[in-house]
Enzyme design. Structure first.
Site, PDB file in Angstrom:
ATOM      1  N   LYS A 183       0.839  -1.195   0.000  1.00 26.73           N
ATOM      2  CA  LYS A 183       0.000   0.000   0.000  1.00 26.73           C
ATOM      3  C   LYS A 183       0.880   1.253   0.000  1.00 26.73           C
ATOM      4  CE  LYS A 183      -3.363  -2.937   0.429  1.00 26.73           C
ATOM      5  NZ  LYS A 183      -2.657  -4.222   0.321  1.00 26.73           N
TER       6      LYS A 183
HETATM    7  C1  LIG Z   1      -9.219  -4.646  -0.970  1.00 24.73           C
HETATM    8  C2  LIG Z   1      -8.435  -5.218   0.168  1.00 24.73           C
HETATM    9  N1  LIG Z   1      -9.034  -5.463   1.343  1.00 24.73           N
HETATM   10  C3  LIG Z   1      -8.353  -5.968   2.399  1.00 24.73           C
HETATM   11  C4  LIG Z   1      -7.011  -6.248   2.323  1.00 24.73           C
HETATM   12  C5  LIG Z   1      -6.308  -6.827   3.520  1.00 24.73           C
HETATM   13  O1  LIG Z   1      -5.367  -5.946   4.043  1.00 24.73           O
HETATM   14  P1  LIG Z   1      -4.333  -6.456   5.162  1.00 24.73           P
HETATM   15  O2  LIG Z   1      -3.252  -7.199   4.468  1.00 24.73           O
HETATM   16  O3  LIG Z   1      -3.831  -5.176   5.792  1.00 24.73           O
HETATM   17  O4  LIG Z   1      -5.098  -7.295   6.123  1.00 24.73           O
HETATM   18  C6  LIG Z   1      -6.331  -6.012   1.119  1.00 24.73           C
HETATM   19  C7  LIG Z   1      -4.902  -6.305   1.015  1.00 24.73           C
HETATM   20  O5  LIG Z   1      -4.328  -6.376  -0.038  1.00 24.73           O
HETATM   21  C8  LIG Z   1      -7.057  -5.482   0.007  1.00 24.73           C
HETATM   22  O6  LIG Z   1      -6.464  -5.237  -1.170  1.00 24.73           O
END
Ligand SMILES: Cc1ncc(COP(=O)(O)O)c(C=O)c1O
Length: 381
Positions: A183
């Site tokens: 990110k």
């Molecule tokens: C759209 C979306 N939601 C949720 C997540 C989950 O994020 P995290 O890895 O911080 O749990 C991601 C991670 O790539 C994502 O792209």
């Protein structure tokens, strides 16, 4: 050939090191002043009232759904074409994720399809801003109002993007962000819920910390003995102060990152414009996009053709990734026998191109050229 141009590379260095060092030296490494300062800085930047830092966007989504009232027996409409954490967060509450189609161009939820999938058990819509591109927030709020549903925004990728003049984080009661290294902002791993509701913020803080009635900062600054109690069954979803200190420094870098990403995307757009078989990502009126991930869409390509293009680029030393996955075709959810042709085509026919702030203009030109060559060489063109 080894990879010369990676897909992504986080921006971090001396300021992050220094901030982490100060936390170590302070002796307070979790649920301390840096966590609070990072929450305030994120909420202020995004235009939200409150921030609650947690261990990831997945845990942020889980808690946001819980405070929105989602639980066993409920249904939540989600795009299948999203990282699987979107659907998993619903499943973690005991509710059922119901998969809806996305729009073929923006990859964001198709609200007409969402509406068709609403039943008397539907409790919420999980609105993903896919690859950081803002989805139709107003349309989703209108739909949710018509059907008495909650809206939770999955803004995992969308920090710094704007919609209708407001930054993502300022439009809905519950908006969740990720600080994973892919990110724009990273804390290693991490997440945050932004909320306009003081009540939600208080419960979210409790739920991330075992349901404890008192937070550590209040207890450590109290001059009288405080005994905590545990008000409900909850989780340990804490973010550490080491991570939060890094997040504060990352947030300072965000304006420059956004500017550079926009310039790199414009360069890709220009280099790939008018190619008969390659579409570049559209940006709808009224939104600004943080260009979290830049995808090229190959007209008429199936997954095998797209993979051949990726291999061709890898052979030239350029890393790419397949387009956003579809959860309904993964073993974890495949037992429902769901078919979503628009999402499947969008996922199979797209690939992620390298884009990160330290990338040079020449590297963008090289990647665009390599893509055009790969499309021609693999028989697509
Ligand atoms: C759209 C979306 N939601 C949720 C997540 C989950 O994020 P995290 O890895 O911080 O749990 C991601 C991670 O790539 C994502 O792209």
């Amino acid at each position: 050939m080894s990879v010369r141009i990676p897909v992504a590379r986080p921006e971090m260095g001396e300021p992050e090191w220094q901030a982490i060092r100060e936390v170590v030296e302070s002796g307070w490494v979790t649920q301390g002043p840096r966590v609070e300062a990072f929450e305030k800085a994120m909420a202020e930047y995004c235009g939200a009232e409150h921030g609650v830092a947690v261990s990831s966007c997945t845990t942020a989504l889980h808690l946001a759904l819980v405070v929105a009232g989602v639980g066993p027996g409920d249904e939540v409409v989600v795009p299948s074409m999203s990282f699987i954490a979107t659907a998993n967060a619903v499943a973690h509450t005991g509710a059922t994720p119901v998969f809806a189609e996305v729009e073929p161009d923006t990859f964001n939820l198709d609200l007409a399809d969402v509406e068709r999938r609403i039943t008397e058990r539907t409790r919420a819509v999980l609105l993903v801003h896919q690859l950081g591109l803002p989805a139709d927030i107003d349309g989703t709020h209108r739909l949710a109002e018509r059907h008495g549903l909650a809206v939770v925004e999955d803004a995992a990728c969308a920090v710094g993007s704007s919609y209708a003049g407001g930054r993502i984080g300022s439009h809905s009661e519950l908006v969740c962000f990720s600080f994973h290294p892919r990110k724009l902002l990273t804390t290693g791993d991490g997440g945050m819920v932004l909320t306009s509701s003081a009540e939600h913020a208080e419960r979210l803080r409790r739920l991330r910390q075992h349901g404890m009635s008192v937070n550590d900062r209040v207890r450590s600054s109290s001059t009288s003995v405080i005994r905590e109690s545990y008000l409900e069954v909850a989780w340990n979803y804490r973010l550490t102060d080491l991570q939060a200190a890094m997040g504060i420094e990352q947030l300072k870098r965000l304006p420059a990152m956004l500017e550079r990403r926009a310039a790199l995307a414009a360069r890709y757009d220009a280099a790939l414009a008018d190619h008969p078989l390659i579409d570049t990502p559209p940006v709808p009126e009224g939104v600004t996009w943080n260009v979290q991930t830049y995808t090229a869409r190959l007209r008429g390509a199936d997954a095998a053709a797209r993979d051949a293009v990726m291999q061709h680029m890898l052979d030239a030393g350029i890393a790419t990734r397949a387009g956003v996955m579809t959860a309904h075709r993964e073993p974890a959810y495949a037992d429902r026998g769901c078919s979503l042709p628009v999402s499947e085509r969008a996922s199979d026919g797209s690939l992620v191109l390298p884009l990160f702030p330290a990338m040079t203009d020449d590297q963008v030109d090289e990647c665009a050229r390599a893509l055009v060559e790969a499309v021609a060489a693999t028989g697509l063109g």
